[in-house]
Design a protein around this motif. Structure first.
Motif, PDB file in Angstrom:
ATOM      1  N   LEU A 114       0.767  -1.277  -0.166  1.00  0.00           N
ATOM      2  CA  LEU A 114      -0.052  -0.107  -0.013  1.00  0.00           C
ATOM      3  C   LEU A 114       1.040   1.240  -0.011  1.00  0.00           C
ATOM      4  CD1 LEU A 114      -2.973   0.906   0.141  1.00  0.00           C
ATOM      5  CD2 LEU A 114      -2.740   0.994   2.732  1.00  0.00           C
ATOM      6  N   SER A 115       0.484   2.434  -0.685  1.00  0.00           N
ATOM      7  CA  SER A 115       1.286   3.390  -0.820  1.00  0.00           C
ATOM      8  C   SER A 115       1.209   4.146   0.503  1.00  0.00           C
ATOM      9  CB  SER A 115       0.471   4.454  -1.794  1.00  0.00           C
ATOM     10  OG  SER A 115      -0.499   4.914  -1.554  1.00  0.00           O
ATOM     11  N   ILE A 116       2.129   5.111   0.869  1.00  0.00           N
ATOM     12  CA  ILE A 116       2.385   5.930   1.895  1.00  0.00           C
ATOM     13  C   ILE A 116       0.827   6.755   2.229  1.00  0.00           C
ATOM     14  CG2 ILE A 116       3.536   7.854   3.173  1.00  0.00           C
ATOM     15  CD1 ILE A 116       5.911   6.834   1.933  1.00  0.00           C
ATOM     16  N   ASP A 117       0.396   7.298   1.189  1.00  0.00           N
ATOM     17  CA  ASP A 117      -0.548   8.039   1.247  1.00  0.00           C
ATOM     18  C   ASP A 117      -1.979   7.074   1.536  1.00  0.00           C
ATOM     19  OD1 ASP A 117       0.547  10.305   0.470  1.00  0.00           O
ATOM     20  OD2 ASP A 117      -0.126  10.389  -1.821  1.00  0.00           O
ATOM     21  N   GLY A 118      -2.049   5.934   0.992  1.00  0.00           N
ATOM     22  CA  GLY A 118      -3.145   5.186   1.247  1.00  0.00           C
ATOM     23  C   GLY A 118      -2.987   4.658   2.784  1.00  0.00           C
ATOM     24  N   PHE A 119      -1.755   4.324   3.136  1.00  0.00           N
ATOM     25  CA  PHE A 119      -1.656   3.760   4.508  1.00  0.00           C
ATOM     26  C   PHE A 119      -2.130   5.123   5.368  1.00  0.00           C
ATOM     27  CE2 PHE A 119       0.916   3.380   8.427  1.00  0.00           C
ATOM     28  CZ  PHE A 119       0.680   2.278   8.998  1.00  0.00           C
ATOM     29  N   TYR A 120      -1.654   6.232   5.188  1.00  0.00           N
ATOM     30  CA  TYR A 120      -2.001   7.487   6.069  1.00  0.00           C
ATOM     31  C   TYR A 120      -3.598   7.460   5.985  1.00  0.00           C
ATOM     32  CZ  TYR A 120      -2.711  12.079   7.596  1.00  0.00           C
ATOM     33  OH  TYR A 120      -3.019  13.327   8.249  1.00  0.00           O
ATOM     34  N   ASP A 121      -4.125   7.338   5.015  1.00  0.00           N
ATOM     35  CA  ASP A 121      -5.701   7.539   4.907  1.00  0.00           C
ATOM     36  C   ASP A 121      -6.544   6.458   5.909  1.00  0.00           C
ATOM     37  OD1 ASP A 121      -5.580   9.497   3.199  1.00  0.00           O
ATOM     38  OD2 ASP A 121      -5.813   8.421   1.408  1.00  0.00           O
ATOM     39  N   MET A 122      -5.818   5.072   5.910  1.00  0.00           N
ATOM     40  CA  MET A 122      -6.350   4.123   6.555  1.00  0.00           C
ATOM     41  C   MET A 122      -6.031   4.463   8.099  1.00  0.00           C
ATOM     42  SD  MET A 122      -5.644   0.631   4.371  1.00  0.00           S
ATOM     43  CE  MET A 122      -6.852  -0.396   5.388  1.00  0.00           C
ATOM     44  N   LEU A 123      -4.935   4.803   8.360  1.00  0.00           N
ATOM     45  CA  LEU A 123      -4.488   5.126   9.743  1.00  0.00           C
ATOM     46  C   LEU A 123      -5.448   6.456  10.239  1.00  0.00           C
ATOM     47  CD1 LEU A 123      -2.625   4.406  12.010  1.00  0.00           C
ATOM     48  CD2 LEU A 123      -0.837   5.986  11.104  1.00  0.00           C
ATOM     49  N   ASN A 124      -5.689   7.357   9.528  1.00  0.00           N
ATOM     50  CA  ASN A 124      -6.274   8.464   9.796  1.00  0.00           C
ATOM     51  C   ASN A 124      -7.864   8.130  10.145  1.00  0.00           C
ATOM     52  OD1 ASN A 124      -6.681  11.448  10.147  1.00  0.00           O
ATOM     53  ND2 ASN A 124      -7.945  11.301   8.208  1.00  0.00           N
ATOM     54  N   ILE A 125      -8.394   7.041   9.289  1.00  0.00           N
ATOM     55  CA  ILE A 125      -9.555   6.610   9.572  1.00  0.00           C
ATOM     56  C   ILE A 125      -9.715   5.949  11.077  1.00  0.00           C
ATOM     57  CG2 ILE A 125     -11.197   4.780   8.912  1.00  0.00           C
ATOM     58  CD1 ILE A 125     -10.711   5.265   6.196  1.00  0.00           C
ATOM     59  N   LEU A 126      -8.715   5.277  11.465  1.00  0.00           N
ATOM     60  CA  LEU A 126      -8.863   4.537  12.771  1.00  0.00           C
ATOM     61  C   LEU A 126      -8.781   5.428  13.871  1.00  0.00           C
ATOM     62  CD1 LEU A 126      -8.699   1.905  14.177  1.00  0.00           C
ATOM     63  CD2 LEU A 126      -5.959   1.815  13.965  1.00  0.00           C
ATOM     64  N   GLU A 127      -7.683   6.337  13.571  1.00  0.00           N
ATOM     65  CA  GLU A 127      -7.791   7.515  14.506  1.00  0.00           C
ATOM     66  C   GLU A 127      -8.765   8.075  15.064  1.00  0.00           C
ATOM     67  OE1 GLU A 127      -4.981   8.059  16.883  1.00  0.00           O
ATOM     68  OE2 GLU A 127      -3.829   6.641  15.833  1.00  0.00           O
ATOM     69  N   THR A 128      -9.583   8.847  13.869  1.00  0.00           N
ATOM     70  CA  THR A 128     -10.844   9.488  13.702  1.00  0.00           C
ATOM     71  C   THR A 128     -11.834   8.490  14.541  1.00  0.00           C
ATOM     72  OG1 THR A 128     -10.306  10.686  11.779  1.00  0.00           O
ATOM     73  CG2 THR A 128     -12.469  10.662  12.672  1.00  0.00           C
ATOM     74  N   ASP A 129     -11.847   7.230  14.256  1.00  0.00           N
ATOM     75  CA  ASP A 129     -12.964   6.310  14.960  1.00  0.00           C
ATOM     76  C   ASP A 129     -12.531   6.101  16.481  1.00  0.00           C
ATOM     77  OD1 ASP A 129     -13.767   5.777  12.837  1.00  0.00           O
ATOM     78  OD2 ASP A 129     -13.043   3.872  12.150  1.00  0.00           O
TER      79      ASP A 129
END
Length: 280
Positions: A114-129
């Motif tokens: 997964l790209s860095i941008d993609g990983f960041y987006d997924m991590l951001n979803i988890l943090e927001t949750d």
């Protein structure tokens, strides 16, 4: 593989492993808080539901994710409060999800390059949750505990005005401690309510445990006596201490029309025709 596809596969993976991940959180919490073991089975179900929501959130929009977590938080927050779990214990649990799901996410991202941008987006979803869950869980938990505290205070407050029937025709209200505005109003309300319910002929207000009264409390006493007379109940006041008598005199409060007695025993004997009334 596209980022969307990676998100979808990770969503399915987390949901599939929901029982396993929930059990891992439970074990960590039980280790930190042994006292929670007695409610582990109840919490395990809620934890599994939460893990599934975390998994689903990777393929949902922001509004739908928040709606799901809000519904879970309302139900789980209230339920945990009824289980007597502490808010501190429960809030310290949410970072465990970040760690456990985060590690799974890191492994998944590497496997699918997964790209860095993609990983960041997924991590951001988890943090927001995690932030949303903390907020939505805390609100009903705190509200429930606040309601319980309010109900306890109200129950305790009512106990501070105990109307006690000592015979078929006599009820006594023995007061102890200071009488503030709220308690004075409750005294008036409960005295009338209980006197009517008990159908007594006499009501004795015992002030022997009251250190002092002010003009407002004196007015409530007058109002109480007048109100009792309207429902056919004769009122008497007992136990006026020297301090109260001195205050009554200094404030110019006229107690001449009120039947007062030095003791509860004397008032009861008077009702039975064995003594004469003594006024201030």
């Amino acid at each position: 593989m596209s980022n969307k596809k990676v998100f979808e596969e990770f969503s399915k993976l987390v949901q599939k492993k929901s029982s396993e991940l929930a059990q891992e959180v439970t074990e960590k919490q039980n280790e930190k808080y042994p006292e929670m073991q007695s409610i582990s089975n109840d919490l395990l179900t809620m934890r599994e539901e939460l893990v599934k929501l975390f998994g689903e959130s990777f393929v949902l929009g922001d509004e739908e994710r928040r709606k799901n977590f809000k519904a879970w938080g309302k139900k789980a927050g209230t339920q945990c409060a009824t289980l007597n779990a502490s808010l501190e214990e429960m809030l310290n649990e949410f970072p465990e999800y970040r760690t456990i799901i985060g590690e799974l996410l890191k492994t998944h991202a590497k496997e699918h390059e997964l790209s860095i941008d993609g990983f960041y987006d997924m991590l951001n979803i988890l943090e927001t949750d995690i932030g949303d869950v903390t907020c939505y869980f805390s609100l009903p938990f705190v509200d429930y505990q606040a309601d319980q505290l309010k109900n306890s205070k109200e129950a305790l407050f009512e106990l501070s005005v105990p109307v006690i029937p000592i015979s078929d025709e006599i009820a006594v209200l023995p007061l102890v401690g200071d009488i503030d505005t709220s308690r004075a109003k409750l005294m008036l309300e409960k005295a009338l309510e209980k006197s009517a319910k008990l159908k007594v002929n006499y009501f004795i207000l015992d002030l022997s445990g009251v250190p002092i009264i002010d003009t407002y409390v004196a007015q409530i006493i007058f109002q109480l006596i007048d109100s009792l007379e309207l429902i056919g109940v004769k009122a008497k006041v007992t136990g006026m201490t020297p301090d109260i008598v001195q205050t009554v005199v200094n404030l110019g409060i006229d107690f001449q029309k009120i039947q007062t007695y030095s003791s509860l025993k004397q008032a009861i004997n008077t009702i039975h025709g064995r003594e004469t009334s003594k006024t201030v």
